[in-house]
Design a protein around this motif. Structure first.
Motif, short mmCIF file in Angstrom:
data_model
loop_
_atom_site.label_atom_id
_atom_site.label_comp_id
_atom_site.label_asym_id
_atom_site.label_seq_id
_atom_site.Cartn_x
_atom_site.Cartn_y
_atom_site.Cartn_z
N LEU A 162 59.88 13.62 85.26
CA LEU A 162 60.12 14.62 84.21
C LEU A 162 61.48 14.43 83.56
O LEU A 162 61.65 14.67 82.37
N LEU A 163 62.46 14.00 84.37
CA LEU A 163 63.77 13.67 83.79
C LEU A 163 63.63 12.58 82.74
O LEU A 163 64.17 12.68 81.64
N TYR A 164 62.89 11.53 83.11
CA TYR A 164 62.69 10.43 82.18
C TYR A 164 61.92 10.90 80.94
O TYR A 164 62.27 10.56 79.81
N PHE A 165 60.86 11.69 81.16
CA PHE A 165 60.07 12.19 80.04
C PHE A 165 60.94 12.99 79.08
O PHE A 165 60.89 12.79 77.86
N GLY A 166 61.73 13.92 79.61
CA GLY A 166 62.54 14.77 78.76
C GLY A 166 63.56 13.98 77.96
O GLY A 166 63.74 14.21 76.76
N LYS A 167 64.21 13.02 78.61
CA LYS A 167 65.23 12.22 77.93
C LYS A 167 64.59 11.28 76.92
O LYS A 167 65.14 11.06 75.83
N SER A 168 63.44 10.71 77.26
CA SER A 168 62.80 9.71 76.42
C SER A 168 62.10 10.33 75.21
O SER A 168 62.15 9.78 74.11
N SER A 169 61.42 11.46 75.43
CA SER A 169 60.61 12.03 74.34
C SER A 169 61.46 12.69 73.27
O SER A 169 61.10 12.72 72.10
N GLY A 170 62.62 13.22 73.65
CA GLY A 170 63.50 13.82 72.67
C GLY A 170 62.94 15.09 72.05
O GLY A 170 61.97 15.67 72.54
N GLY A 171 63.52 15.51 70.96
CA GLY A 171 63.07 16.73 70.31
C GLY A 171 63.47 17.97 71.09
O GLY A 171 64.05 17.89 72.18
N ALA A 172 63.13 19.12 70.55
CA ALA A 172 63.49 20.37 71.20
C ALA A 172 62.79 20.52 72.55
O ALA A 172 63.40 20.97 73.53
N TYR A 173 61.52 20.13 72.58
CA TYR A 173 60.77 20.26 73.83
C TYR A 173 61.32 19.32 74.90
O TYR A 173 61.55 19.72 76.03
#
Length: 270
Positions: free
Chosen positions: A178-189
Motif C-alpha cells: 500500500l505504501l508503494y501504491f500510494g506513492k506510485s499512483s499519486g493524486g489526492a487518493y
C-alpha cells in the motif's frame, strides 16, 4: 454545453472538461456514487480470500494447541509450547541453521504464540487485507502476502533472530504494498493512502521499540518485501490481473498447503 472539470468519484483526481473517464483509475465522469458502489462491489468477491486467511490462521492456532496437549507440553493458558511450534514450522536461526527447515519461512506465518498475538494480527489483516485486494486484486494480494511473509522472515533470519512466528511479517508486506501504491499512483487518493499507511509504519516502529519480544526485523523485512512485490506485480490502476498472476497465486496456495499439512503427517503414529 461544455463539460465542467470534476473530481473523480473514486480517487478524487481531477477529470478535465474534455475527458470522459478518469486518467488515474478509469472511472466514468458520469458515474454516480451509487454506480461506483455497484462497480466496486466486485471487491467483495475478494473478501473470501481475507476470510480464508483469517480462518486458516485460526484453525492452525487451534491445531498448535492440540499438538501441545498431544505431546504433553502445554505452554500455558491458550498458548502452545515452543516445542510444538517448532514441530509445526516456527522459523528463525534455530530451525533453519540447526535443523535445515527452510520451509518454515512460509509455515511460521500461520503460527501464533497466544490468543492476544493471534487476535491483534487477525484484526490488522481484516482491516488491511480488503484494501490490498481492492487495489491489487485477490491473486496479487495473496502473492504479496505469501512471498512478502517469506521475505520478512528471511530478513529476520539474516539478522540472527533465533525463533519467531506470526502473521505480522506477511501483514507488513501488505502494508508495504500500500505504501508503494500510494506513492506510485499519486493524486489526492494516492497521497491519502500513503499518508495513512505511513502512520501505520510509524506506529509499528514505536510499538516494536516499546514492547519486548517483537520481531522488528520481520516487520521491516515484510514492509520492504511488500514494496518490492508491489512494484513487480503491479496494481489495478496500471494493469489488470493476468493468468500469470493467478498461476503464481495457485503455486503459493499449493506451497502453503504443503508446509502446513506435512508437519502434521510426520506426527501421525507409524
Amino acid at each position: 454545453m461544455a463539460q465542467k472539470p470534476i473530481l473523480c468519484p473514486r480517487c478524487r483526481t481531477l477529470i478535465g472538461s474534455e475527458e470522459q473517464t478518469c486518467s488515474r483509475c478509469g472511472t466514468s465522469r458520469n458515474a454516480s456514487w451509487w454506480q461506483f458502489i455497484n462497480r466496486t462491489a466486485g471487491v467483495l468477491e475478494g473478501e473470501w480470500l481475507v476470510r480464508a486467511l483469517i480462518t486458516l490462521n485460526l484453525v492452525y492456532y487451534c491445531v498448535s494447541l492440540l499438538v501441545s496437549l498431544y505431546i504433553g507440553r502445554g505452554g500455558g493458558f491458550l498458548s502452545p509450547d515452543r516445542v510444538s511450534l517448532l514441530l509445526l514450522g516456527a522459523t528463525g536461526s534455530v530451525p533453519l541453521d540447526q535443523f535445515g527447515r527452510f520451509w518454515s519461512l512460509l509455515s511460521a506465518n500461520y503460527l501464533h504464540g497466544g490468543i492476544l498475538h493471534l487476535l491483534f494480527n487477525l484484526m490488522a489483516l481484516r482491516q488491511i487485507g480488503p484494501w490490498v485486494v481492492n487495489e491489487y486484486g485477490p491473486s496479487r494480494m495473496f502473492i504479496i502476502y505469501t512471498l512478502g511473509g517469506i521475505f520478512g522472515f528471511w530478513v529476520s533470519w539474516q539478522a540472527g533472530v533465533a525463533f519467531t512466528i506470526g502473521a505480522s511479517a506477511a501483514i507488513c508486506s501488505l502494508i508495504g504494498s500500500l505504501l508503494y501504491f500510494g506513492k506510485s499512483s499519486g493524486g489526492a487518493y494516492g497521497a491519502s493512502v500513503y499518508r495513512e499507511v505511513s502512520g501505520w509504519v510509524v506506529s509499528l516502529l514505536v510499538f516494536g521499540l516499546i514492547v519486548p519480544g517483537i520481531n522488528n526485523w520481520g516487520h521491516g523485512g515484510g514492509i520492504l518485501g511488500g514494496i518490492l512485490l508491489g512494484m513487480l506485480v503491479g496494481y489495478n490502476g496500471r494493469s489488470r490481473e493476468t493468468s500469470w498472476h493467478q498461476g503464481v497465486a495457485l503455486l503459493c496456495a499449493a506451497m502453503t498447503a504443503a508446509v502446513l499439512i506435512w508437519p502434521l503427517l510426520t506426527m501421525l503414529p507409524g
